[in-house]
Design a protein around this motif. Structure first.
Motif, PDB file in Angstrom:
ATOM      1  N   VAL A   1       0.836  -1.204   0.000  1.00  0.00           N
ATOM      2  CA  VAL A   1       0.000   0.000   0.000  1.00  0.00           C
ATOM      3  C   VAL A   1       0.874   1.259   0.000  1.00  0.00           C
ATOM      4  N   LEU A   2       1.853   1.249   0.915  1.00  0.00           N
ATOM      5  CA  LEU A   2       2.681   2.463   1.037  1.00  0.00           C
ATOM      6  C   LEU A   2       3.422   2.779  -0.253  1.00  0.00           C
ATOM      7  N   MET A   3       3.767   1.741  -0.992  1.00  0.00           N
ATOM      8  CA  MET A   3       4.499   1.967  -2.228  1.00  0.00           C
ATOM      9  C   MET A   3       3.580   2.181  -3.425  1.00  0.00           C
ATOM     10  N   SER A   4       2.283   2.133  -3.179  1.00  0.00           N
ATOM     11  CA  SER A   4       1.364   2.422  -4.288  1.00  0.00           C
ATOM     12  C   SER A   4       1.399   3.930  -4.542  1.00  0.00           C
ATOM     13  N   PRO A   5       1.092   4.325  -5.785  1.00  0.00           N
ATOM     14  CA  PRO A   5       1.203   5.755  -6.120  1.00  0.00           C
ATOM     15  C   PRO A   5       0.409   6.661  -5.170  1.00  0.00           C
ATOM     16  N   ARG A   6      -0.713   6.175  -4.683  1.00  0.00           N
ATOM     17  CA  ARG A   6      -1.545   7.045  -3.853  1.00  0.00           C
ATOM     18  C   ARG A   6      -0.831   7.428  -2.559  1.00  0.00           C
TER      19      ARG A   6
ATOM     20  N   CYS B   1       3.367  11.250  -2.481  1.00  0.00           N
ATOM     21  CA  CYS B   1       3.641  12.374  -1.589  1.00  0.00           C
ATOM     22  C   CYS B   1       4.723  12.027  -0.569  1.00  0.00           C
ATOM     23  N   HIS B   2       5.404  10.923  -0.776  1.00  0.00           N
ATOM     24  CA  HIS B   2       6.553  10.569   0.055  1.00  0.00           C
ATOM     25  C   HIS B   2       7.752  10.330  -0.856  1.00  0.00           C
ATOM     26  N   PRO B   3       8.095  11.375  -1.650  1.00  0.00           N
ATOM     27  CA  PRO B   3       9.135  11.195  -2.669  1.00  0.00           C
ATOM     28  C   PRO B   3      10.538  11.225  -2.058  1.00  0.00           C
ATOM     29  N   SER B   4      11.488  10.732  -2.829  1.00  0.00           N
ATOM     30  CA  SER B   4      12.866  10.754  -2.342  1.00  0.00           C
ATOM     31  C   SER B   4      13.467  12.154  -2.469  1.00  0.00           C
ATOM     32  N   GLY B   5      12.950  12.903  -3.420  1.00  0.00           N
ATOM     33  CA  GLY B   5      13.444  14.275  -3.555  1.00  0.00           C
ATOM     34  C   GLY B   5      12.505  15.257  -2.871  1.00  0.00           C
ATOM     35  N   ASP B   6      12.591  16.507  -3.264  1.00  0.00           N
ATOM     36  CA  ASP B   6      11.730  17.514  -2.656  1.00  0.00           C
ATOM     37  C   ASP B   6      10.563  17.905  -3.552  1.00  0.00           C
ATOM     38  N   ILE B   7      10.347  17.101  -4.581  1.00  0.00           N
ATOM     39  CA  ILE B   7       9.216  17.364  -5.473  1.00  0.00           C
ATOM     40  C   ILE B   7       8.310  16.141  -5.439  1.00  0.00           C
ATOM     41  N   PRO B   8       7.015  16.343  -5.219  1.00  0.00           N
ATOM     42  CA  PRO B   8       6.121  15.188  -5.187  1.00  0.00           C
ATOM     43  C   PRO B   8       6.025  14.499  -6.545  1.00  0.00           C
ATOM     44  N   LEU B   9       5.432  13.332  -6.528  1.00  0.00           N
ATOM     45  CA  LEU B   9       5.232  12.582  -7.764  1.00  0.00           C
ATOM     46  C   LEU B   9       3.765  12.673  -8.144  1.00  0.00           C
ATOM     47  N   GLN B  10       3.498  12.265  -9.376  1.00  0.00           N
ATOM     48  CA  GLN B  10       2.128  12.375  -9.884  1.00  0.00           C
ATOM     49  C   GLN B  10       1.767  11.143 -10.687  1.00  0.00           C
ATOM     50  N   GLY B  11       0.522  10.791 -10.618  1.00  0.00           N
ATOM     51  CA  GLY B  11      -0.013   9.800 -11.539  1.00  0.00           C
ATOM     52  C   GLY B  11       0.293   8.374 -11.129  1.00  0.00           C
TER      53      GLY B  11
ATOM     54  N   ILE C   1       7.598  12.657 -11.859  1.00  0.00           N
ATOM     55  CA  ILE C   1       7.825  13.907 -11.122  1.00  0.00           C
ATOM     56  C   ILE C   1       6.667  14.861 -11.408  1.00  0.00           C
ATOM     57  N   HIS C   2       6.160  15.467 -10.374  1.00  0.00           N
ATOM     58  CA  HIS C   2       5.021  16.393 -10.487  1.00  0.00           C
ATOM     59  C   HIS C   2       5.327  17.474 -11.520  1.00  0.00           C
TER      60      HIS C   2
ATOM     61  N   GLY D   1      -9.962   8.555 -12.117  1.00  0.00           N
ATOM     62  CA  GLY D   1      -8.783   8.210 -12.910  1.00  0.00           C
ATOM     63  C   GLY D   1      -7.566   7.784 -12.114  1.00  0.00           C
ATOM     64  N   ARG D   2      -7.675   7.714 -10.799  1.00  0.00           N
ATOM     65  CA  ARG D   2      -6.506   7.318 -10.012  1.00  0.00           C
ATOM     66  C   ARG D   2      -6.735   5.928  -9.418  1.00  0.00           C
ATOM     67  N   THR D   3      -5.787   5.055  -9.649  1.00  0.00           N
ATOM     68  CA  THR D   3      -5.900   3.678  -9.177  1.00  0.00           C
ATOM     69  C   THR D   3      -5.871   3.631  -7.654  1.00  0.00           C
ATOM     70  N   LEU D   4      -6.679   2.785  -7.080  1.00  0.00           N
ATOM     71  CA  LEU D   4      -6.708   2.661  -5.624  1.00  0.00           C
ATOM     72  C   LEU D   4      -5.516   1.832  -5.145  1.00  0.00           C
TER      73      LEU D   4
END
Lengths: 718, 212, 155
Positions: free
Chosen positions: B65-70, B74-84, B89-90, B184-187
């Motif tokens: 679950v934690l590694m799912s995109p949802r 918002c727990h990215p390795s860098g300082d920019i969130p991820l998307q989709g 990268i957002h 449009g976002r996978t659970l």
């Protein structure tokens, strides 16, 4: 008085200046190039063929009717800058009003980078004529020779006594004079305003929200409409369920509309409401069943597969041919035969397409971001069955156009809806409508063949296979090659290479296509200038030297000198990739050099872009630089991000999340230089675009040995 | 739930003292706004039964679950969130900022509303939309199950969360957004109740980290 | 009725609280400087200040904006003389001009929070604003210029 909709008559009435202002215009006996200057006061008022271009009022202010659109290219500044120069008035005393669409203004299509190059000679002459008339009146009043008088800053001055008349004091008398012929124009060296980087007059209103774009036009009682259109252009509406849409608060009516898109009709369902939001909500609530029979539902892979099959087998229709490339290619041992591929593209102006129309009492008035008001007038009067003079077309500021807003579908749609409703209507297209409805720049495949003999290029054979915009626009003959097949390619190459041919292998789909900034040069330039780079490598020549060798004319040589000088081409270092490309379109030539390298993580980055523009005579160097900068940014997106794709006849991209735009973080340093000469003016808005992509991909080859022949490509994956 | 587990493992109850000596009020996804963080004090947390096998097994589920995109976006390795769903990268590169709420004219809530904006690709939203703050980044992206489990339990990295707070985290509003992410976002791969069960099982059986 | 405080002026409007602020500002209040570009917070043409933050009005509903302090491009300065507006004019930043209300409103928040922005700060603040005409190099230049003006206190 920055209003865009001041009609001449209204203007005169409101200003109370009829008969007292000096009004000069042109008479176009046949073509815009041959205009005669007319004092419209002396002639029959409002003669259809007469057009007032400038008014000099009794208060000394000048009203200029800008016959072209302002869509970012700077007509709002550059046209007054020309007038102020020869008329000897201060720029601040010029009021710019947008002309309405009317044949009397000559060609009004803001396209082909033509605002200045097609009109500047007339504008200079017109302004100088007015100046001479004012000087004549002053000299007569003083009883001195006109030669002893000069004009400056809105005054006529007697050199000897320093006596002065304000222009406003002279216009009434001047209005009674016939326009003199053959006035003497200033030499380039005498210019005080032209060639100076003056600030744009339209900037202040674009920084405080007062500039009125199409979408900002409001009329009393205006309703808003959104249209759900068949997502496949040639499809129709089979049926629709409006029950949910009609329940949206604010939605007034829902009905089917049909609008002409050149020779094809597009159908949709319009939702009319009291606010844009209600109309958009209503649109979402519609359930429409489409009829999509009778035409092919094409997909992108099929498009390119077919093009490339055709290029294997067909010679196509020759646009130009000299010598015998086939024979030379057949005899040569050292030949190249490759295919380049470019994608469909959306124009995506920031202001989505929109239009206001008001149909009442068999009269129609239109306001909108319109690139071609004269075409709209023609087209709408035919389609709406109204006499042309009953169709008034007003240009607002355009929030970008790039070719899209020279299409007549959206004014037609607004007109149809207004007629049905009997009220003023604003039709707004969403970003999704804009992305999915087209028209698009056509996707094209190029087959490029060349021969090298003893280190020299001896033959070039180019074949282009992609949709011809002209087939949509005016039904160009099917036995004629696309007139733009060689657009972008420099003419001097014909002199130095004996065997050259350009041919169009015809290809059509149901997809609507249209001019896109720099038109076919935007893709031709990539294919042709990349291919020359390939041949340079094949011939063992430095790519810039190869161009120097082949482009022997003086302007090209000077351009290459400048490119070499500004870029440090000869001193380039190891681990730096340099690429060059030179293209010509709309009478201007632009050379670009791109420098790339890899950062510590091995990622490719564009370090610098140098662009050298030769557009001959020019008005405002800062606007030219801005246009070239913008063209390069647009080309960067086109080369590395953008691709409209089709699946089963439907467009797959919808908005900026999947048709991503370059952002401020993506922009390399860009340096623009302008060649100084007095050749006839060339275009500015588009010619800066085509050379960027081949210069970039040639630089990537120089650095990495990877030859990019298909767009778009991902800079991150090099 | 805890009660049930306690009963189930009746007789084997162990008391573990987790001391939260100094609690910086640091926010995790569940830390900001209306979500209370307990006062710094020694807490007594019941552990049902230390069971490394059950715990690791539960965490394997939690990890999915934690590694799912949802969750990971918002727990990215860098300082920019991820998307989709592809965790790219957002777009437009919004930066974390000190508080995890974005910076300058790119604050999260400039686009992300208190609720999901309707429509495909429109900004998702929650009243508490933010990233972990700069001093407690709680990176998921790129972490192995082992690394992530240890990180979650490390008070220095988890914002000094005690067991109770960790247990409660499963019901945090922004965490629960993951199961109502909008069109449009996978659970995540587990239902929320299944996730909560596995999360608490993992914690209550000793919060063992898997060996990768 | 919904109360909107826009540019220090209160407007009572009769609208669905779900309506995005953008359309209320443009269609109901009649301030058209704030632009529609994408409708999904991708382009920044619709940026206004909500309690000083650069919100995207196309996705900000009236129910969030009501009663709050809203500033649009029309209210950024009284005489078009905010340092950014002056700099935009000096540098001739706009081409078509459509995106620049949003660009300037985003930059205004940047300059409050980072009075001396670096290029990186500008990237961080302005990457949410698209300009199809490609005026980005000039946007950068004008922001630096406005920061200088602000520093000198001339404006």
């Amino acid at each position: 008085m920055s209003s865009n909709e001041v009609s001449r008559r209204n203007f005169l009435r409101v200003a109370g200046l009829a008969g007292t202002a000096l009004c000069l215009g042109f008479y176009f006996p046949s073509s815009a190039e041959e205009a005669t200057i007319i004092n419209t006061n002396g002639a029959a008022d409002a003669d259809i063929e007469m057009n007032p271009w400038i008014y000099i009022h009794t208060n000394g202010k000048v009203t200029l009717f800008n016959h072209r659109a302002e869509m970012g290219q700077g007509s709002y500044q550059s046209v007054p800058q020309i007038i102020a120069e020869e008329l000897e008035v201060d720029l601040k005393d010029i009021i710019v009003a947008s002309a309405q669409g009317n044949k009397k203004y000559g060609n009004q299509v803001t396209g082909g980078s033509s605002t200045i190059r097609s009109g500047y000679k007339n504008l200079l002459k017109l302004s100088a004529t007015a100046r001479v008339m004012l000087i004549t009146v002053a000299a007569t009043k003083w009883g001195v020779p006109a030669g002893d008088c000069y004009a400056e800053s809105g005054h006529v001055i007697h050199k000897i006594t320093n006596k002065k008349f304000h222009y406003g004091e002279l216009v009434e008398e001047a209005a009674k004079l016939p326009a003199p012929k053959d006035v003497v124009l200033k030499k380039t060296s005498e210019y005080k305003l032209i060639r100076k980087p003056l600030k744009r007059l339209d900037t202040p209103m674009k920084t405080n929200g007062t500039a009125i774009f199409g979408l900002d036009k409001k009329l009393p009682g205006m309703l808003y409409a959104a249209v759900e259109r068949n997502p496949r252009l040639r499809g129709t509406v089979k049926s629709f369920d409006d029950s949910a849409a009609l329940k949206v608060p604010g939605v007034k009516r829902v009905f089917k509309v049909k609008m002409l898109v050149f020779k094809t009709y597009r159908e949709g369902v319009a939702v009319v409401a009291t606010s844009t939001w209600a109309a958009l909500q209503g649109k979402k609530a519609l359930k429409v069943e489409w009829d999509d029979t009778g035409f092919e539902h094409i997909s992108t892979p099929v498009i390119y597969q077919r093009q490339q099959e055709l290029l294997k087998s067909s010679e196509g229709l020759f646009l130009s041919k000299q010598g015998n490339p086939n024979e030379t290619l057949g005899k040569s041992k050292d030949t190249l035969d490759v295919v380049y591929q470019t994608p469909y593209q959306s124009h995506s102006p920031m202001e989505p397409v929109n239009c206001v129309a008001h149909y009442q009492d068999d009269k129609l008035e239109i306001w909108g971001p319109i690139q071609a008001p004269d075409w709209v007038q023609d087209y709408i009067s035919t389609e709406m069955k109204l006499p042309r003079e009953k169709v008034i077309v007003n240009m607002t500021f355009l929030g970008g156009g790039f070719g899209r807003k020279a299409f007549m579908d959206y004014p037609h749609e607004a007109s149809v809806i207004s007629k049905e409703m009997g009220t003023p209507i604003q039709v707004i297209w969403t970003r999704e409508d804009d992305a999915t409805q087209g028209p698009y720049r056509p996707g094209i495949s190029y087959r490029c063949q060349g021969a090298v003999t003893n280190g020299e290029i001896t033959a070039l054979k180019f074949r282009m296979c992609g949709q011809n915009n002209d087939h949509w626009r005016n039904g160009a003959k099917s036995n004629q090659a696309n007139r733009s097949t060689s657009e972008g390619f420099l003419k001097p190459y014909y002199e130095s290479i004996k065997d050259v041919s350009f041919a169009e292998v015809q290809f059509e789909t149901p997809i609507p296509t249209m001019w896109w900034r720099s038109v076919y040069a935007s893709t031709n330039g990539f294919a042709y200038e990349s291919f020359l780079d390939e041949l340079a490598v094949q011939a063992g020549k430095d790519p810039l030297d190869l161009r120097r060798q082949h482009l022997k004319d003086e302007r090209s040589q000077k351009l290459i000198d400048k490119m070499e000088e500004v870029s440090g081409w000869k001193n380039r270092k190891k681990n730096e990739g340099y690429g060059v490309a030179i293209t010509e379109c709309f009478a201007s030539t632009v050379g670009q050099i791109v420098k790339v390298s890899k950062d510590q993580n091995g990622k490719l980055k564009i370090d610098q872009v140098w662009a050298v523009m030769d557009c001959g005579w020019y008005v405002n160097p800062d606007i030219i630089k801005a246009q070239v900068e913008g063209s390069i940014v647009m080309a960067l997106g086109a080369a590395t991000i953008h691709e409209i794709t089709f699946k089963d006849g439907l467009v797959e991209q919808r908005n900026f999340y999947d048709y991503k735009m370059p952002r401020i973080t993506d922009i390399p340093p860009i340096e623009v230089h302008i060649m100084e000469n007095t050749a006839d003016a060339g275009g500015v808005g588009e010619p800066g675009l085509p050379a960027f992509t081949p210069a970039l991909t040639n630089a990537i080859f120089d650095l990495t040995g990877t030859r990019i022949r298909k767009l778009p490509f991902d800079l991150k994956n090099i | 739930m805890q009660e049930k587990i306690k009963e189930k493992h009746n007789g084997l109850r162990t008391l573990v003292v987790i001391s939260t000596l100094s609690v910086l009020v640091i926010s995790m996804a569940f830390g900001i706004g209306g979500n209370k963080i307990s006062n710094p004090e020694t807490q007594v947390i019941p552990i049902v039964k230390k069971d490394s096998i059950a715990s690791v097994k539960a965490f394997r589920q939690v990890y999915r679950v934690l590694m799912s995109p949802r969750c990971m976006n918002c727990h990215p390795s860098g300082d920019i969130p991820l998307q989709g769903d592809d965790s790219h990268i957002h777009e437009m590169f919004p930066k974390r900022g000190h508080e995890g709420k974005g910076i300058l004219s790119m604050k999260c809530t400039n686009c992300h509303q208190p609720e999901n904006t309707k429509g495909l690709h429109a900004p998702p939203g929650n009243a508490n939309w933010h990233l972990p703050p700069a001093d407690m980044k709680m990176v998921f992206e790129g972490k192995t199950a082992s690394q992530l489990a240890k990180q979650l339990m490390d008070p220095k990295q988890n914002g000094n969360k005690n067991m109770k707070q960790l247990l409660e985290h499963a019901d945090d509003g922004l965490v629960k957004w993951g199961w109502e992410p909008g069109e449009g976002r996978t659970l995540p791969p587990l239902t929320h109740s299944e996730f909560k069960k596995q999360w608490q099982l993992w914690l209550n059986t000793g919060a063992y980290a898997p060996k990768d | 009725m919904i109360k909107l405080n826009i540019n220090q002026k209160v407007h009572q409007i009769d609208a669905d609280p779900e309506m995005p602020l953008l359309w209320a500002i443009r269609d109901l209040v009649g301030l058209t400087g704030t632009k529609f570009g994408c409708g999904v917070a991708q382009c920044g043409a619709c940026v206004v200040h909500l309690n000083g933050e650069a919100v995207r009005s196309c996705v900000t509903k009236l129910k969030r904006a009501q009663g709050q302090q809203i500033t649009t491009i029309e209210g950024l300065s009284e005489n078009n003389d905010h340092p950014l507006q002056i700099a935009w004019n000096e540098v001739s930043v706009p081409q078509c001009g459509y995106c620049h209300s949003g660009q300037i409103m985003s930059a205004a928040v940047l300059l409050i929070e980072k009075p001396n922005p670096t290029d990186e700060d500008i990237d961080n603040a302005m990457a949410g604003n698209i300009c199809r005409c490609g005026t980005y190099p000039r946007i950068r230049k004008a922001i630096h210029m406005a920061a200088e003006m602000q520093k000198k206190g001339g404006v």
